[in-house]
Structures are given as C-alpha cells and as structure tokens.
Design an enzyme around this catalytic site. Sequence first.
Site, PDB file in Angstrom:
ATOM      1  CB  ILE A 471      12.015  -3.163   0.140  1.00 31.22           C
ATOM      2  CG1 ILE A 471      10.682  -3.408  -0.573  1.00 31.22           C
ATOM      3  CG2 ILE A 471      12.098  -3.926   1.451  1.00 31.22           C
ATOM      4  CD1 ILE A 471      10.468  -4.841  -1.031  1.00 31.22           C
ATOM      5  N   GLY A 472      11.450   0.145  -1.076  1.00 33.21           N
ATOM      6  CA  GLY A 472      11.355   0.865  -2.337  1.00 33.21           C
ATOM      7  C   GLY A 472      10.063   0.589  -3.074  1.00 33.21           C
ATOM      8  CG  LEU A 648      -4.647  -1.021  -1.750  1.00 33.45           C
ATOM      9  CD1 LEU A 648      -3.993  -1.283  -0.400  1.00 33.45           C
ATOM     10  CD2 LEU A 648      -6.141  -0.817  -1.600  1.00 33.45           C
ATOM     11  CG  ASN A 649      -0.329   4.617  -5.205  1.00 31.86           C
ATOM     12  OD1 ASN A 649      -0.612   5.124  -6.295  1.00 31.86           O
ATOM     13  ND2 ASN A 649       0.545   5.183  -4.385  1.00 31.86           N
ATOM     14  N   PRO A 650      -2.455   2.898  -8.054  1.00 31.14           N
ATOM     15  CG  PRO A 650      -4.355   3.314  -9.337  1.00 31.14           C
ATOM     16  CD  PRO A 650      -3.758   3.602  -7.992  1.00 31.14           C
ATOM     17  CB  THR A 652       3.390   2.687  -6.012  1.00 31.12           C
ATOM     18  OG1 THR A 652       2.116   2.354  -5.445  1.00 31.12           O
ATOM     19  CG2 THR A 652       3.818   4.053  -5.502  1.00 31.12           C
ATOM     20  CD  GLN A 656       7.046  -2.769  -6.442  1.00 30.64           C
ATOM     21  OE1 GLN A 656       6.943  -3.890  -5.954  1.00 30.64           O
ATOM     22  NE2 GLN A 656       8.176  -2.104  -6.412  1.00 30.64           N
ATOM     23  N   GLY A 718      -1.206  -8.577  -3.827  1.00 29.03           N
ATOM     24  CA  GLY A 718       0.230  -8.335  -3.928  1.00 29.03           C
ATOM     25  C   GLY A 718       0.698  -8.505  -5.356  1.00 29.03           C
ATOM     26  CD  GLU A 721       8.229 -12.153  -5.049  1.00 29.34           C
ATOM     27  OE1 GLU A 721       9.214 -12.892  -5.198  1.00 29.34           O
ATOM     28  OE2 GLU A 721       7.379 -12.325  -4.164  1.00 29.34           O
TER      29      GLU A 721
END
Length: 754
Positions: A471-472, A648-650, A652, A656, A718, A721
């Site tokens: 979803i990006g 896991l990936n600073p 991205t 977000q 997660g 949001e």
Amino acid sequence: MPDTHATNGPLGRPHARIDGRAKVTGAARYASDVPLANVAHAALVTSAIVRGTIRGFDLEAARAVPGVLAIFTHRDFAGAIRPVAHLMAGGHANSSHVPLGSEKIAYAGQIVALVVAETTEAAHAAAAAVRVSYSEKPFAGSFDDPGAETVRLADLKSDHHDPSVGDADAAFAAAPVRIAARYATPIQHHNPMELFTTASLWEGGRLTVHEPTRYVEAVRHGLAAQLGMEAADIRVVSGPIGGHFGSKFALSQHTAAVALAARRLGRPVSLVPTRRQCFTIANYRPETRHAIRLAAGRDGRFAALTHEADVIASRFDPFAMEGTDVTARLYACPAIRTDERAARVDRNTPGPMRAPPEVPYLFALESAVDEMAEALGLDPIELRRRNDTSHEPIAGKAFSSRPLMACFDAGARAFDWGRRVPTPGSMREGPWRVGLGCAASVRPVKTAPATMRVRLDADGSARVETAHHEIGNGIATLLAMGAAEWLGVAVERVEIRLGDTALPAAGLSGGSSTTTSLMHTLRLGCDQVRARLAQAATAGPLAGADPAALHCDGGRLHAPDGRALPLMQAVALCGGAVETLAEYTPEGAGPEALDQVRTGKMALGTGGRGGTLAWAFGAQFAEVHVHAETGEIRVPRLTGAFAAGRVLNPLTARSQLTGGMIWGLGSALLEETVLDRGRYRNDDLAEYLVATAADAPRVEAVLVPDPDAAVNPLGLKGLGELGIIGVNAAIANAVHHATGRRLRRLPIRAEHLP
C-alpha cells in the site's frame, strides 16, 4: 519462534524501497494501467437527491453520444447483485447497500446508472447527458437533523462494551479540580492520489478483476456471493496501491456493476470514477462529538473520567467507529465511565480512516488533559507522568511494555520543551504569538493470521508470495529484507509477489497489522526452509551437527562447530529447490482464524502474550505561530517520539511516521468535508484542503527503543497509524498556549481566532 538466529543482516538497518525506482520512473503498473485488449470504458451516474425514489430515466441524449455501448440502471441489474454484509459485520463489503438494486435512493451520490462506451470521454459525456427524475423524501444528514436516530453502540453492535470501573459520577462530584468540556471533529475523506478504479475481464465463466484494494480475498468472496459464483472462478489482482489511508476497503460499491457490464457486453470494462464520485462510492471518517469530564486531586492524580461519544452511522450498516476502549485505559484512574452512541442518518456508510478511532477520541481526551494541567498549574508532561501506569485501570491487565513517558522524555529533549514559558500568550516572535503543545499517541497492536509461500533456489535466489498488499508502506522491502536475513541471501536476490488471490491467502491491510502479521509468517516459512536444508546437510556434509542449531548467513549454512556449507550445495541436496507453505496463526487466535482469512473475513486480533495489553506509544510536540492581527496559523515544527517495538527498517519507519504527522496537521487545521443539506459540497482537491510539505517545514520522528518480549515472538508492534494520532490535540494545545483561547472543535482556522 524467537529470533534466535539474528545475524548482521539487513533487518534493523535503513534500506531503500526495492520498488522505489519503478514508482518514481513510472514503471510501476497500477490497476488502471493494466492493458486489456478491446477494453470498453465506464462512467458513473450518481444520485442528485439524498433520499427518495427514482421515478424514471431519460436516456435518449446519452444514447446519442457517439461510441456509447450501453447504459445500465437498476432496471437491468435488479436481482443480479445479491446482498452482502459489511466486512465488520461478518461479510465482505464496505457497505451492505446493494448497488443498482432498486429504485430507492438511500443517500446523495448513490450509484444510479453505469454508462459504457468505446472511450473514457464518450462515457463521461453520456453520463452527463443522463437525466433522472426523482421523488424526494425527508432526510437526516447529521446529528441535529430531524429524523436522525440515536442508538447506543451496545445496542447496534453485539460485541461492543462501554468500559467502566468505580463510580465515576460520584468521584467527579467529590474531586477538588474538575474539567468538563465538549469537543468535536469533522467529516474527513481519504483522497488518495489513485482513485477507486476497477476493471473486469471474463474468460468463459471465469472473472478477473484488477482493482486497488487492501483485501483481495474480501473482494473475491464478496463478488462470488453477489454474483452467485464460486470464489474459485474469480481472481482479484491488486498491484501497487497509490494510497488508501483506510479506503479501498473490502468489496466496493462499483465492482459488481462493472463485472456485470463486462459479462453482458462480452468484453473487458474499465472504470475510473471522478474524484467527486469517490466521496460517496467509498467510505470516510465520520464527524464525532465528545463530552469529557476529568477530575483530579490537588496532587494531579486523576480521580474520575467520563467519556461520552457520539459518532455517525448509516441507516443500513451496523458499523460505527468506537474508541473509548483506548481512552478509558490510557491513564491511571480509579473511576471511569464511558458511553458511546451512534446517530443513524441518510449518508453512505463511514469506514476506517488512518487510526480510525484514536484520531478523534484522543483529540478529545488529550485536549482535556491539557486543560487539567492548566487548571492545576502543572506542566502537561508532568501531569501525564503522575498518571502513568503499568496496568490499565479497567481490568488491571499489565501492558506488555509501557514506554509512554520514555517517549515524552525523548520528544521533549528533541523539541526543547524546556524553553516553554507556562503562561499562555507570553511567548512572541515579532507579530507572531508562539505556542508549544504536546499530546500522547497510542495504538493497540493488532495481528492477523496469514499464509505465505517461501522458496529458495539453488542459484541463491529466493521468492516470497502472499496475497497481501503493498500500500506504499514498504512491506515488499521488509519481506525482502527478512527473507535475506533469515535465508542468508542478498536482498537483491529476493523476489516478492503480492496482491493476487492466486497467491496464498492473507488478511486485510489495516490496523497497522501488516508487519506484525506477515513478518511472523515469513519467519515461520524461512524456519521451515532452513529445517529442510539442515536435515539434508546433517545427513551429508555436516553430519553430526544438531539440525536445530544450523543457521543461514552470508550465502552459507553454518554449524555451531564452525563448519559451513554453501547454500547452493545445501539446496542441491534437497533436489534443486526448497519450497514451503507457511501458515501463521497468532497466539490467542482460534482454530478458525486461518479459514476466516481464506474466505475473506475479518480476523484481526489484539493483545500480547500471557494476557498482556499490547500497545504502541508515542508523544507528539507542536510549535504553532499565530499572527497577532490576522489570526493566521503556521506550524513551523512538529516533533514526535515513538516506541513501537522492534523497528525493522528505520528509513521506511520514519517515512511512515513523518507522513502521519503531516496528515495530523491537516486533521487539526485543514481537513473538513462540508455537509450541506445532506450533500458533500467540497468534494474535490480544489476545495478539500490537505496538508503539503510547505505546511510543515520541519518534521522530526524520533525512534525510542522498545524491546518488548511479551508482545509477540519478534517484538513487533506496527507503526503505520501511530504517527497521526495525537497531532491534532498537540496543535490545538499549542494554539491555546499561543493565544490563551481554547478551541475544542476541528479544524482550527484563522477565523476562529481573534
């Protein structure tokens, strides 16, 4: 499934998106980019009234437009599309309203006709020429309209409970410091760049649908139910999604009509609706109202909290966002009462919008906490510190981890909160009044079952396949990084296939559950591949080694005694390739959970291991400048500090979070869908205001360590949001600090200030 074989691989390190080049160069193929031979183009006609019946159509001028192939109305499709329940009511759809099902009009913007032509231009010209005559009926558009039906959520939704503990009303009356205030948030629409497109292709009795959706299995099984087909005869393909933010939710209102049109015309049909139509054929964030009563002792300890909330719902769906389960559990408090109600009105069904309940509900609570801090003469962070808790107050459950104050401390340092002068209106920069505000950000952790195919080939390449969605947010990159780490191959050698019902089933992309769900499934699949490699290797070159102690790293299979075998040789021992189908079910999920995912049903679960309450946390800080003469509002700086388990990936992750923070700015100052006599009036990007980079010159996301072994095996929470939650309250609190004026209704604009 603990991460016992951690390596120096890519997880935990910044990594650019593996699909980034394709997206920025235009090579990425979205749903409406898929070439279909002999495709016809569709356009929608939507209702011009709010409620009533269709008396008739005048189609003569529309049919005269060159290139028109057909015009379909309820007279053509009535009975051909069967009812399907809402996804959150055990069904598959974003709305249980039957498209083109009858002459009845239930809301403004309802689909009343589908025009199909040789070209997009001809279809839209003909749609504009369709004339519909109506018989109108009285309607209720929002809370205060005659005819709006208010019901308790506990009566509307059988699984809803209003959290409470103690006697909140008595405790409020007895407390020495009390705050009672009402807050309100507006209607907001998602407005992703990619519209809600769909295209259908029939090959005999088999249907293929190309559509951007965040739950391909819900579309597949929902369509099967609507059209009276077997789900096995339907394939749904969703390539990269150009934004959804909560929309593109399950089976849409337009999909079945386009599929039927394609079958009747005997050729593919593609629909790209207008942006204005997207305001009613999809979902939206409904307006909300909140009455907060908060009481405390002179020491700042909360004594009572009541949160009464009202939200909008449609007439025909038992769907309404609910959020007091979060606000009631955020702070220590011995007496809490909540009550949530829904106003059923003549509108299309609302739906999830990024951080669905937390954005409006935390706006109310965190504004009230700021008001309490002022009443007590306490720093807003200090007040939150005094009411921090390791156990939620309703049932006494322990949090799996509770780094809320660690977020406030880290954010305060990065933001330089210490420069804040407590007295409202006392900070100035020339003609600008300066305000600093803060608010908490919290989000329950959610996880869903998933299935995934993992394959390792003898040439050192790997492939990961699952019917989930990009979803990006960068999930394709995370999957490639995880496979690289756990299989010991290079990220560049991992192929990721997503978004197709031909792949192993996975659930909804929502609830910030994508990473928690898919990475656990991937780890399970990689462990299964490694176990087969180890079994083959210990029967040969690595004889005597414990198969469970072998791990993959750097293209080799390593034994504890220092021996290593090239992966290519280990794979060759297995016959040239190792492939497995991993089936992951989160702890606490029932045995039916995987079947729910396979049939397109909701299967999101919450909670940590051992009965703990699993939340992600954050702290939002905003600097606001308000012009002393014009009331113009600027936000030169936003800082957020976030603790969301293992990151896991600073790279991205920060993307977000900062994106969410900018959207939170829009929620506070800009975004509002104007409702006028039951219709959305600013239904385009010319008049519906969204935040841009220029609106937020300096945005910083600080990642706070949050090692949480109790949340799940990989320590994931997660964060998709988390970034938007609390920003609106932080900005509203900063506006009060700048001006001394407390504004409790969003959006805040210059005309609301002196």
